[in-house]
Each structure stands twice: as C-alpha cells, then as structure tokens.
Design an enzyme around this catalytic site. Sequence first.
Site, PDB file in Angstrom:
ATOM      1  N   TYR A  32       0.823  -1.205   0.000  1.00 48.73           N
ATOM      2  CA  TYR A  32       0.000   0.000   0.000  1.00 48.73           C
ATOM      3  C   TYR A  32       0.856   1.253   0.000  1.00 48.73           C
ATOM      4  CZ  TYR A  32       0.603   0.985   5.029  1.00 48.73           C
ATOM      5  OH  TYR A  32       1.113   1.307   6.261  1.00 48.73           O
ATOM      6  N   ARG A  51       8.137   4.389  -4.511  1.00 54.42           N
ATOM      7  CA  ARG A  51       8.143   3.427  -3.396  1.00 54.42           C
ATOM      8  C   ARG A  51       7.106   2.327  -3.612  1.00 54.42           C
ATOM      9  NH1 ARG A  51       7.462   5.773   2.570  1.00 54.42           N
ATOM     10  NH2 ARG A  51       5.277   5.858   1.919  1.00 54.42           N
ATOM     11  N   ARG A  99      -8.543 -19.606  -2.785  1.00 57.31           N
ATOM     12  CA  ARG A  99      -7.461 -19.584  -1.797  1.00 57.31           C
ATOM     13  C   ARG A  99      -6.418 -20.675  -2.024  1.00 57.31           C
ATOM     14  NH1 ARG A  99      -5.340 -20.459   3.272  1.00 57.31           N
ATOM     15  NH2 ARG A  99      -5.125 -18.595   4.544  1.00 57.31           N
ATOM     16  N   HIS A 101      -1.883 -20.728  -1.363  1.00 57.73           N
ATOM     17  CA  HIS A 101      -0.735 -19.869  -1.043  1.00 57.73           C
ATOM     18  C   HIS A 101       0.053 -19.461  -2.290  1.00 57.73           C
ATOM     19  CE1 HIS A 101      -1.645 -20.987   3.034  1.00 57.73           C
ATOM     20  NE2 HIS A 101      -0.607 -20.343   3.511  1.00 57.73           N
ATOM     21  N   LYS A 145       6.306  -1.648   1.964  1.00 52.38           N
ATOM     22  CA  LYS A 145       5.082  -1.125   2.589  1.00 52.38           C
ATOM     23  C   LYS A 145       3.980  -2.164   2.389  1.00 52.38           C
ATOM     24  CE  LYS A 145       2.989   3.419   3.362  1.00 52.38           C
ATOM     25  NZ  LYS A 145       3.087   3.423   4.815  1.00 52.38           N
ATOM     26  N   GLU A 177      12.144   2.580  14.153  1.00 52.25           N
ATOM     27  CA  GLU A 177      11.208   3.624  13.704  1.00 52.25           C
ATOM     28  C   GLU A 177       9.935   3.504  14.530  1.00 52.25           C
ATOM     29  OE1 GLU A 177       9.879   2.993   9.628  1.00 52.25           O
ATOM     30  OE2 GLU A 177       9.823   0.836   9.921  1.00 52.25           O
ATOM     31  N   LEU A 201      11.080   1.634   6.977  1.00 49.51           N
ATOM     32  CA  LEU A 201      10.504   2.140   5.740  1.00 49.51           C
ATOM     33  C   LEU A 201      11.225   3.434   5.374  1.00 49.51           C
ATOM     34  CD1 LEU A 201       8.051   1.553   3.800  1.00 49.51           C
ATOM     35  CD2 LEU A 201       6.938   3.456   4.964  1.00 49.51           C
TER      36      LEU A 201
END
Length: 278
Positions: A32, A51, A99, A101, A145, A177, A201
Amino acid sequence: MSIAYLNGIFIKPDEPAIPIDERGHQFGDGIYEVMRFYNGKPFMLDEHLDRLFQSASAIRLKLQQDREALKQIIYELVNRSGMTNLDVYIQITRGIASRNHLFPDCPVSIAMTAKPFREIPAEAREEGASGMLHPDERWENCYIKSLNLLPNILAKQAAYEQGCLEAILVRNGQVTEGTSSNVYMVKQSTIFTTPLSKHILSGITRIAVKAIAEDLAIPFVERYFTPDELLQADEVFVTSTTLEIMPIVRFDGDRQILDGKPGPIANALYDRFKRITE
Ligand code: PDD
C-alpha cells in the site's frame, strides 16, 4: 466527499465490494501507499509511486498498470471527491483467486480511497505528544510497505492504551522507527535518524525533512541510536505523511525529553514544511 475506487469502478468507501477470495483479505498479500494532497496538489507523488513500485517488485507483484495509468486513476478519484485537502490510500493485492498460497494467475487488484485528512490541532502540536518504547516484533523486510501490519497495530494499540501517540520500536537494542512513522533525535543541534536498511521504511516525509535540514544548515546524521540515547536527547520527533513532523516530549508516561516542550529544531523544520505544503 470521501470516495473509493476498486478495479475500474468508483464507489463509496463503506460499500461492500471486496470478494472473500481477494488475496489482501485472505493473506494480506499486497502492498500500500498513503499520500497527501494539499490545496489540490499532491505532495511528492512521484516519490510515493517510486516506493509503491519498489514494494511491488520486492513481493514479485506485477502490475498491469504503469505509473501514468495509476496517476490517472488517482487524479480522477481526487477530482470526483471534490476535495482539495485529502489523503489518498492505495492498496494493491495479488488479485482475486481461489485460496491457495501459491501465486495466482490473475490480474492484480487495485483499491484506492480519497478521504479528508485529519488535521492535528495547532495546540496539540505546540504541546507535543507522548511516546512509548516497544520491542520491534516485525519481520526482516520492513522497507516493503506491506499490507501485513499486525505487529504495528498491536504496538500502536499498546501505546494508545498508555496514553501515547506512537510506539517507538526497538530491535537488537537500537531504535528503528515508529509503528507508522520515522524517528529522529536532536543532540547538540544535530539531527540523528536511523539509517535506511531493510528494517525501516524509507519515509517520504523523511526525504523532505532531510532536504529541509540541509536547507536550514542543520546537520543531519544517519546512524543507529539506543533507547537510552533517545531518552537523553534534547528533542525527539517523528515524521509521516499523516503526522507530518510531530514532537515527542515525554516517554512511558513520565520520562520528559529535556523540558517536556517541543524544541526549536522540530519547530523550525515544521515551519518550513508548512510553508512548502501551503
Ligand atoms: N505510514 N515507517 C512506517 C512503518 C510507516 O508506516 C510510515 C508511514 C512511515 C513514514 O513514511 P511516510 O513519511 O512516507 O508517510 C515510516 C503511513 C502514514 C500509514 O501507514 O498510514
């Protein structure tokens, strides 16, 4: 008006829209970004998209859309929202598939929301916030992220329950962080922040703060520091797209940073940041 986008259609953010088989829902298998628009203009949009593409490539997620296509969706979303001061969240997942993996053979799924941003009241900034030290229980690849935010959420909730704005994470005896921010301390008029690595990040606000510090001729040093050094600093502050530059004036309830007030360096950085974003 808050508005959302999901795979080609514009909807209300609270409309039921994500299928159960969506991999973001099933596995947190996605990435995200969060970016802010001030007065109708995006702040460091290209850096956020850089990013986003780096996060995508790090999890081997192949977007069918290029940067221009994403920009067009973002601008259309913002136009439709009719707002000029807002946060845009983008979530991209490995798609919608039964579903399993293993990577599915399907297009990625793109969701976005545009929502008014919650401005931090001037009085709250002038007072500064509390922080809490917390073990960094995240994985090794915090430079991505990723949608997987469970350790961040648990630490942030623990901080909130202690009356603190942010949990400052500690890994192997060093500060990394915040749960959703980068961390800085000031000692003898020099700014120190954790160097970029897989364990943090690379904040876009961090890039802006580094440039402002250079402009104001304030030394900016990227090196690790311990929680003890942090507690004995002259100033502590955190940065993120949503908090901007926020002073932390106290830790764990009672340990004050210097006189317990936001310091001159955080204030100077914020003044300049505000002028840039206005
Ligand atoms: N978080 N570190 C972490 C773990 C973060 O989640 C964030 C941002 C930052 C600061 O990055 P930036 O300056 O680019 O916002 C650092 C956003 C705001 C969020 O998750 O909502």
